[in-house]
Design a protein around this motif. Sequence first.
Motif, PDB file in Angstrom:
ATOM      1  N   ASP A 120       0.830  -1.198   0.000  1.00 36.49           N
ATOM      2  CA  ASP A 120       0.000   0.000   0.000  1.00 36.49           C
ATOM      3  C   ASP A 120       0.869   1.255   0.000  1.00 36.49           C
ATOM      4  O   ASP A 120       1.961   1.274   0.577  1.00 36.49           O
ATOM      5  N   ALA A 121       0.379   2.318  -0.634  1.00 40.35           N
ATOM      6  CA  ALA A 121       1.049   3.626  -0.580  1.00 40.35           C
ATOM      7  C   ALA A 121       0.872   4.226   0.810  1.00 40.35           C
ATOM      8  O   ALA A 121      -0.141   4.001   1.481  1.00 40.35           O
ATOM      9  N   ILE A 122       1.871   5.048   1.236  1.00 43.06           N
ATOM     10  CA  ILE A 122       1.848   5.628   2.592  1.00 43.06           C
ATOM     11  C   ILE A 122       1.970   7.138   2.481  1.00 43.06           C
ATOM     12  O   ILE A 122       2.938   7.651   1.902  1.00 43.06           O
ATOM     13  N   PRO A 123       1.027   7.916   3.032  1.00 43.59           N
ATOM     14  CA  PRO A 123       1.144   9.381   3.012  1.00 43.59           C
ATOM     15  C   PRO A 123       2.124   9.865   4.091  1.00 43.59           C
ATOM     16  O   PRO A 123       2.154   9.350   5.204  1.00 43.59           O
ATOM     17  N   VAL A 124       2.911  10.884   3.748  1.00 42.27           N
ATOM     18  CA  VAL A 124       3.851  11.512   4.691  1.00 42.27           C
ATOM     19  C   VAL A 124       3.712  13.020   4.539  1.00 42.27           C
ATOM     20  O   VAL A 124       3.885  13.560   3.434  1.00 42.27           O
ATOM     21  N   THR A 125       3.401  13.701   5.646  1.00 45.48           N
ATOM     22  CA  THR A 125       3.246  15.163   5.638  1.00 45.48           C
ATOM     23  C   THR A 125       4.561  15.808   6.053  1.00 45.48           C
ATOM     24  O   THR A 125       5.102  15.522   7.121  1.00 45.48           O
ATOM     25  N   VAL A 126       5.079  16.704   5.188  1.00 39.01           N
ATOM     26  CA  VAL A 126       6.370  17.366   5.430  1.00 39.01           C
ATOM     27  C   VAL A 126       6.114  18.854   5.643  1.00 39.01           C
ATOM     28  O   VAL A 126       5.531  19.525   4.783  1.00 39.01           O
ATOM     29  N   SER A 127       6.521  19.354   6.794  1.00 40.82           N
ATOM     30  CA  SER A 127       6.327  20.769   7.128  1.00 40.82           C
ATOM     31  C   SER A 127       7.653  21.511   7.116  1.00 40.82           C
ATOM     32  O   SER A 127       8.711  20.918   6.857  1.00 40.82           O
ATOM     33  N   GLU A 128       7.627  22.834   7.392  1.00 40.18           N
ATOM     34  CA  GLU A 128       8.844  23.636   7.432  1.00 40.18           C
ATOM     35  C   GLU A 128       9.730  23.190   8.586  1.00 40.18           C
ATOM     36  O   GLU A 128       9.273  22.550   9.534  1.00 40.18           O
ATOM     37  N   ALA A 129      11.000  23.549   8.482  1.00 33.60           N
ATOM     38  CA  ALA A 129      11.936  23.173   9.534  1.00 33.60           C
ATOM     39  C   ALA A 129      11.530  23.820  10.848  1.00 33.60           C
ATOM     40  O   ALA A 129      11.253  25.019  10.918  1.00 33.60           O
ATOM     41  N   GLY A 130      11.486  23.028  11.890  1.00 30.89           N
ATOM     42  CA  GLY A 130      11.178  23.544  13.216  1.00 30.89           C
ATOM     43  C   GLY A 130       9.713  23.720  13.483  1.00 30.89           C
ATOM     44  O   GLY A 130       9.342  24.109  14.591  1.00 30.89           O
ATOM     45  N   ASN A 131       8.815  23.436  12.524  1.00 28.32           N
ATOM     46  CA  ASN A 131       7.379  23.615  12.729  1.00 28.32           C
ATOM     47  C   ASN A 131       6.662  22.302  13.017  1.00 28.32           C
ATOM     48  O   ASN A 131       5.444  22.240  13.007  1.00 28.32           O
ATOM     49  N   THR A 132       7.424  21.242  13.233  1.00 32.12           N
ATOM     50  CA  THR A 132       6.805  19.977  13.603  1.00 32.12           C
ATOM     51  C   THR A 132       6.435  20.019  15.075  1.00 32.12           C
ATOM     52  O   THR A 132       6.894  20.893  15.820  1.00 32.12           O
ATOM     53  N   PRO A 133       5.549  19.126  15.559  1.00 32.15           N
ATOM     54  CA  PRO A 133       5.161  19.161  16.957  1.00 32.15           C
ATOM     55  C   PRO A 133       6.338  19.138  17.920  1.00 32.15           C
ATOM     56  O   PRO A 133       6.280  19.752  18.973  1.00 32.15           O
ATOM     57  N   ASP A 134       7.416  18.451  17.581  1.00 35.17           N
ATOM     58  CA  ASP A 134       8.569  18.409  18.471  1.00 35.17           C
ATOM     59  C   ASP A 134       9.683  19.338  18.000  1.00 35.17           C
ATOM     60  O   ASP A 134      10.834  19.171  18.357  1.00 35.17           O
ATOM     61  N   GLY A 135       9.311  20.376  17.215  1.00 36.74           N
ATOM     62  CA  GLY A 135      10.315  21.267  16.652  1.00 36.74           C
ATOM     63  C   GLY A 135      11.062  22.055  17.702  1.00 36.74           C
ATOM     64  O   GLY A 135      12.234  22.380  17.531  1.00 36.74           O
ATOM     65  N   THR A 136      10.414  22.391  18.832  1.00 37.13           N
ATOM     66  CA  THR A 136      11.090  23.165  19.865  1.00 37.13           C
ATOM     67  C   THR A 136      12.113  22.335  20.614  1.00 37.13           C
ATOM     68  O   THR A 136      12.944  22.881  21.329  1.00 37.13           O
ATOM     69  N   ASN A 137      12.049  21.030  20.465  1.00 37.30           N
ATOM     70  CA  ASN A 137      12.967  20.153  21.169  1.00 37.30           C
ATOM     71  C   ASN A 137      13.969  19.502  20.219  1.00 37.30           C
ATOM     72  O   ASN A 137      14.505  18.433  20.522  1.00 37.30           O
ATOM     73  N   ARG A 138      14.186  20.117  19.079  1.00 35.95           N
ATOM     74  CA  ARG A 138      15.126  19.538  18.137  1.00 35.95           C
ATOM     75  C   ARG A 138      16.527  19.500  18.744  1.00 35.95           C
ATOM     76  O   ARG A 138      16.973  20.471  19.357  1.00 35.95           O
ATOM     77  N   LYS A 139      17.208  18.404  18.546  1.00 32.13           N
ATOM     78  CA  LYS A 139      18.537  18.243  19.118  1.00 32.13           C
ATOM     79  C   LYS A 139      19.628  18.732  18.185  1.00 32.13           C
ATOM     80  O   LYS A 139      20.768  18.914  18.609  1.00 32.13           O
ATOM     81  N   ALA A 140      19.310  18.962  16.915  1.00 29.65           N
ATOM     82  CA  ALA A 140      20.285  19.473  15.954  1.00 29.65           C
ATOM     83  C   ALA A 140      19.529  20.164  14.825  1.00 29.65           C
ATOM     84  O   ALA A 140      18.512  19.654  14.353  1.00 29.65           O
ATOM     85  N   PHE A 141      20.015  21.333  14.408  1.00 26.70           N
ATOM     86  CA  PHE A 141      19.362  22.044  13.315  1.00 26.70           C
ATOM     87  C   PHE A 141      20.339  23.044  12.714  1.00 26.70           C
ATOM     88  O   PHE A 141      21.374  23.383  13.316  1.00 26.70           O
ATOM     89  N   LEU A 142      20.007  23.534  11.509  1.00 29.08           N
ATOM     90  CA  LEU A 142      20.825  24.508  10.786  1.00 29.08           C
ATOM     91  C   LEU A 142      20.156  25.868  10.806  1.00 29.08           C
ATOM     92  O   LEU A 142      18.928  25.978  10.813  1.00 29.08           O
ATOM     93  N   GLU A 143      20.990  26.911  10.756  1.00 27.08           N
ATOM     94  CA  GLU A 143      20.497  28.288  10.719  1.00 27.08           C
ATOM     95  C   GLU A 143      21.365  29.085   9.749  1.00 27.08           C
ATOM     96  O   GLU A 143      22.591  28.936   9.725  1.00 27.08           O
ATOM     97  N   ILE A 144      20.737  29.944   8.946  1.00 26.80           N
ATOM     98  CA  ILE A 144      21.453  30.838   8.026  1.00 26.80           C
ATOM     99  C   ILE A 144      21.144  32.276   8.407  1.00 26.80           C
ATOM    100  O   ILE A 144      19.977  32.647   8.600  1.00 26.80           O
ATOM    101  N   GLU A 145      22.186  33.094   8.511  1.00 23.34           N
ATOM    102  CA  GLU A 145      22.029  34.508   8.869  1.00 23.34           C
ATOM    103  C   GLU A 145      22.796  35.374   7.878  1.00 23.34           C
ATOM    104  O   GLU A 145      23.962  35.093   7.560  1.00 23.34           O
ATOM    105  N   LEU A 146      22.155  36.446   7.398  1.00 24.19           N
ATOM    106  CA  LEU A 146      22.780  37.416   6.507  1.00 24.19           C
ATOM    107  C   LEU A 146      23.076  38.694   7.284  1.00 24.19           C
ATOM    108  O   LEU A 146      22.294  39.079   8.166  1.00 24.19           O
ATOM    109  N   ASP A 147      24.181  39.361   6.970  1.00 27.02           N
ATOM    110  CA  ASP A 147      24.573  40.546   7.732  1.00 27.02           C
ATOM    111  C   ASP A 147      23.812  41.796   7.299  1.00 27.02           C
ATOM    112  O   ASP A 147      23.966  42.855   7.919  1.00 27.02           O
ATOM    113  N   LYS A 148      22.989  41.714   6.260  1.00 25.40           N
ATOM    114  CA  LYS A 148      22.227  42.892   5.814  1.00 25.40           C
ATOM    115  C   LYS A 148      20.974  42.434   5.080  1.00 25.40           C
ATOM    116  O   LYS A 148      20.884  41.288   4.607  1.00 25.40           O
TER     117      LYS A 148
END
Length: 559
Positions: A120-148
Amino acid sequence: MINSVFSQLGLYHLFFFLLLLGSSNLSFASDLTATVDRNKIGIDETVNLRVRYSGDENGGQPDLEQLEQDFDILSRQQSNQYRVINGRAESFVEWTLTLAPKREGKLFVPSFHYKGQVSDAIPVTVSEAGNTPDGTNRKAFLEIELDKDKAYVQEQILVKVRLYTTIGLHDIATEPLQVAGAHVEKVDEQRYERKLDGISHAVYELTYAVFPDSSGQLSIPALTYVAIAGRRDPFSLFNRNSQRLRLRSQAKTIEVLPKPDSYSGIDWLPAASLGIVQSWSQDPDTFTVGEPITRILTIRAEGLRAAQLPPLPKLDVEGLKTYPDQPQQEDQIGPNGVTGSRIETTAIVATQPGDYQLPAITVTWWDTKSKKQRATQLPAFRFNVSGTAATSPQNQEPGQLLSPASSTTSLEIQDYFWRNLAIAAIASHLLWVIYFYRTRWNSHRPNSHQTPRNTTAQRESALRRAVDSGTPSYIQKALLDWIHVRWPQLRGSNLTESTQQLAFEELEELHGLLSAAIYQEQPRPLNQQKVKVLVERLLEKQLPFSESTEEESLPKLFT
């Protein structure tokens, strides 16, 4: 007799019944199933897929081509198992895959076909980074910052990519930043700790300098890092206690503005700062007709690459001949990005005595900090040239600048210049021979190391002037001259031999800096401030051996 026959028939039927029962327990029903460990994940997370086939397995695997349309397969494993539970035998093959989504939204693990079976096919819902129910408890993540938020075309943009983690990560595979329509250069790499919401995170930070080629919207793409979480077990072949993580950053967009209409400069130079420095190979007060002197101009800009810096105006002054050298370009990188330098060296020969003025040099540039047009100017430089002109017409007044009136006069000036060079070379060679034999003769005389104070002081003054000029070859010659006067008993004819005999740390370091700046195929820029400090320390040095034992302590280089 009849009872015996019937009993034998009963045993036969019982055995046949048990045989049928056993064969039914050992038969394997074919089945294909697919399961995932969770159906909701973030774009920066992974999901584990298990595909199991129960039945006869003679090699091969399900077709995964459709799966790779929506997911990246980070790892895959295959296991074959046979087990008996409560007298029931079971045999199956299982494929375990670690998947990373390629985009956000509602995705599907497709149906798999294998040996006539369909899962059978299986549905998988993919959300933005950090917006999953356990996003606040992520143990590793990436961040990009621009100086302007906005930048001008060709202006430097600093992009910082940070990997935060509260767990042990190893085997981190980083994806280099590549931006379409821009030049990208990695300028810094740091590791430190930072607290987020009271929790300590280890941070791995990469800094890139981005220079957009054209105006408009510039897209900084999302980056993907892959790392292994968990303890590395050197005795385990598969490291089953570890977990493969796929970390993905968010894409960024920045507006790139065109060159302002109000900008009036010839070359577009958006920089945080820009300066011009002038130095000479020797004191400009000692200019003499026919004697070459080197002028060094350095233009340095913070936030610009050396390739972006324009050539400075050519020197065109009547009475001066110029011989420009190939310009040198250098990029220095650091946490603040790129600082580009362009060094232009020109040999100048005066053909007539008198007063000269080199015109001022003005470079217009755009201040990226204040968003204003600025101009940096090197003031005009005046100097006097002494000596006698190569040709002196009868009506020419003393001190008047020579104007080449004909091709004959120009040729005479050239002949005068090269004749002077030849005479100077021969005289220098004769003086060196006289000095060599005089040094050998004085080395056997008592108190030969004593030198008149005024001569030593003159050499020290000449050495300091050489350091101020910043020309490596001039510094090397002045240093060797001072050493020969300061310690005439040395038998070294060059700086290498003198360095070995004196064994001063300051002299060894100074010798290394000068050699790198003079003899390397790609000369290393001279750190003038460091050279100045080393020379001042060297001037205070005393003879490292006693006068009575100097003949024994110094090796004899000539016999």
